[in-house]
Scaffold this active site. Structure first.
Site, PDB file in Angstrom:
ATOM      1  N   HIS A 158       0.823  -1.224   0.000  1.00 12.45           N
ATOM      2  CA  HIS A 158       0.000   0.000   0.000  1.00 12.45           C
ATOM      3  C   HIS A 158       0.857   1.274   0.000  1.00 12.45           C
ATOM      4  O   HIS A 158       0.309   2.376  -0.019  1.00 12.45           O
ATOM      5  CB  HIS A 158      -0.927   0.037   1.223  1.00 12.45           C
ATOM      6  CG  HIS A 158      -1.910  -1.087   1.273  1.00 12.45           C
ATOM      7  ND1 HIS A 158      -2.785  -1.359   0.249  1.00 12.45           N
ATOM      8  CD2 HIS A 158      -2.173  -2.025   2.237  1.00 12.45           C
ATOM      9  CE1 HIS A 158      -3.529  -2.413   0.573  1.00 12.45           C
ATOM     10  NE2 HIS A 158      -3.166  -2.832   1.767  1.00 12.45           N
ATOM     11  N   ASP A 193      -2.811 -10.586  -2.145  1.00 13.81           N
ATOM     12  CA  ASP A 193      -3.324 -10.134  -0.852  1.00 13.81           C
ATOM     13  C   ASP A 193      -4.820  -9.814  -1.009  1.00 13.81           C
ATOM     14  O   ASP A 193      -5.267  -9.453  -2.093  1.00 13.81           O
ATOM     15  CB  ASP A 193      -2.549  -8.867  -0.452  1.00 13.81           C
ATOM     16  CG  ASP A 193      -2.830  -8.393   0.961  1.00 13.81           C
ATOM     17  OD1 ASP A 193      -1.979  -8.634   1.835  1.00 13.81           O
ATOM     18  OD2 ASP A 193      -3.892  -7.769   1.182  1.00 13.81           O
ATOM     19  N   HIS A 195      -6.312  -7.337  -0.054  1.00 18.72           N
ATOM     20  CA  HIS A 195      -6.444  -5.911  -0.372  1.00 18.72           C
ATOM     21  C   HIS A 195      -5.706  -5.588  -1.676  1.00 18.72           C
ATOM     22  O   HIS A 195      -4.624  -6.137  -1.920  1.00 18.72           O
ATOM     23  CB  HIS A 195      -5.832  -5.057   0.747  1.00 18.72           C
ATOM     24  CG  HIS A 195      -6.423  -5.319   2.092  1.00 18.72           C
ATOM     25  ND1 HIS A 195      -5.858  -6.188   3.007  1.00 18.72           N
ATOM     26  CD2 HIS A 195      -7.550  -4.837   2.677  1.00 18.72           C
ATOM     27  CE1 HIS A 195      -6.602  -6.221   4.106  1.00 18.72           C
ATOM     28  NE2 HIS A 195      -7.639  -5.417   3.929  1.00 18.72           N
ATOM     29  N   ASP A 282      -4.281 -12.815   3.954  1.00 17.45           N
ATOM     30  CA  ASP A 282      -5.440 -12.290   4.682  1.00 17.45           C
ATOM     31  C   ASP A 282      -6.783 -12.562   3.994  1.00 17.45           C
ATOM     32  O   ASP A 282      -7.817 -12.103   4.464  1.00 17.45           O
ATOM     33  CB  ASP A 282      -5.272 -10.792   4.997  1.00 17.45           C
ATOM     34  CG  ASP A 282      -4.662  -9.981   3.878  1.00 17.45           C
ATOM     35  OD1 ASP A 282      -4.496 -10.525   2.775  1.00 17.45           O
ATOM     36  OD2 ASP A 282      -4.364  -8.798   4.108  1.00 17.45           O
TER      37      ASP A 282
HETATM   38 ZN   LIG Z   1      -3.968  -7.121   3.075  1.00 20.99          ZN
END
Ligand SMILES: [Zn+2]
Length: 341
Positions: A158, A193, A195, A282
């Site tokens: 990120h 991931d 995200h 995750d």
């Molecule tokens: Zn993540």
């Protein structure tokens, strides 16, 4: 497989995190790294010490101004009267153009995108060690290892060239990809991931020498909300070299496997010389961040699908938070990847 690790990464220990308006315990804890190390060992990986790399590798991806901020922020912050010993933003420059301020409170707002990236006294040491961990793994692969695992903490995907966000400070995946570019004309990044890898997307958005592909929970209903959509395809010479494959929040193994197979096809068509896997764990059903419904066996299936590409690979640890099965999820992925690669 070698698993690169530095214990310096355990020194980053923020105490709090703003989630849904509540101040809660910081989920990206040093304990994660200890659990992941167990997982790597369980997969039969040999632990390999991180070595230090020159700053030029970091500034190949990040702005010198941002690197200086991360290095200096805590010291400057602690000279502010009444400051809590964790640098946190309180104001953000949303409109551009904007001026880069001199004051550390303003600079914290400039560089820290959200409330998940406090800078503590020891954060820089850990963040830099995490970057070096990714670079060490990339060096092993350019030196002839078929694959290497970088146990990076804090994570990186990120983080933007000039900003921290989502528990990420330096973009370890991007640093590994940039390092591999020294030896390979084309490099692909595949981010699995839960995200979207928004920082990685941004860093390579206008480039055609690094293909970025991310499979993730649909950002319309999930962090990072603003990025990770199918129409974000790259810009300028990079147009067509960014692929987002969103899946519904709460997707199971079958949905993830289908999306990853689609991503693998895109990587294969690009025909890169090497691959960086941004490995988040995750999407598991037990993960406290609750974005997916994958099982432990599902991660091994994803690993086999990606290993079929047969590419020299750096596996960079991204998310995956504390649960009873975090170590097993990693072990399953690494063992299946090594067997299939
Ligand atoms: Zn993540």
């Amino acid at each position: 497989m070698k698993a690169v690790f530095s214990a310096l990464q355990l020194q980053h220990k923020p105490t709090r995190f703003l989630a849904r308006g509540a101040i809660v315990d910081y989920p990206e804890s040093p304990e994660r790294a200890r659990i992941l190390l167990k997982g790597a060992r369980k997969a039969g990986a040999q632990v390999h010490a991180t070595r230090s790399f020159a700053d030029e590798h970091v500034t190949a991806v990040h702005t010198p101004r941002y690197v200086r901020f991360l290095f200096q922020a805590y010291g400057k912050w602690m000279r502010v009267k009444g400051a809590f010993p964790e640098v946190m933003p309180s104001v953000r420059p949303v409109e551009r153009p904007a001026h880069y301020p001199r004051d550390i409170v303003g600079r914290a707002g400039w560089h820290l995108m959200d409330f998940s990236c406090p800078v503590t006294e020891k954060s820089w040491a850990a963040v830099r060690a995490s970057a070096d961990t990714a670079l060490t793994a990339a060096e092993l692969v350019t030196g002839g290892e078929p694959c290497a695992y970088a146990l990076c903490r804090p994570p990186g995907h990120h983080a933007y060239a000039d900003r921290a966000g989502g528990f990420c400070y330096l973009n370890n995946t991007a640093l590994a990809a940039e390092y591999l570019r020294r030896s390979f004309a084309r490099v692909a990044v595949l981010d699995i991931d839960v995200h979207h890898g928004n920082g990685t997307q941004s860093i390579f958005y206008a480039r055609d020498d690094v293909l970025t592909v991310s499979v993730h929970a649909n950002p319309a209903k999930f962090y990072p909300f603003f990025y990770g959509y199918e129409d974000q395809l790259g810009s300028g010479p990079g147009k067509g070299f960014n692929l987002n494959v969103p899946v519904p929040v709460g997707s199971d193994d079958e949905v993830w496997l289908g999306a990853v197979q689609h991503a693998v096809e895109a990587v294969g068509e690009y025909d890169p010389g090497a691959l960086v896997i941004a490995l988040g764990l995750d999407a598991h059903e037990s993960d406290p961040l609750k974005g997916g419904a994958m099982t432990t066996d599902g991660f091994a299936r994803l690993a086999r699908a990606i290993a079929g590409l047969g590419l020299p690979s750096v596996i960079v640890q991204e998310g995956g938070y504390q649960s009873d099965v975090l170590a097993d999820n990693l072990a399953g992925f690494l063992a299946a990847y090594e067997a299939g690669a």
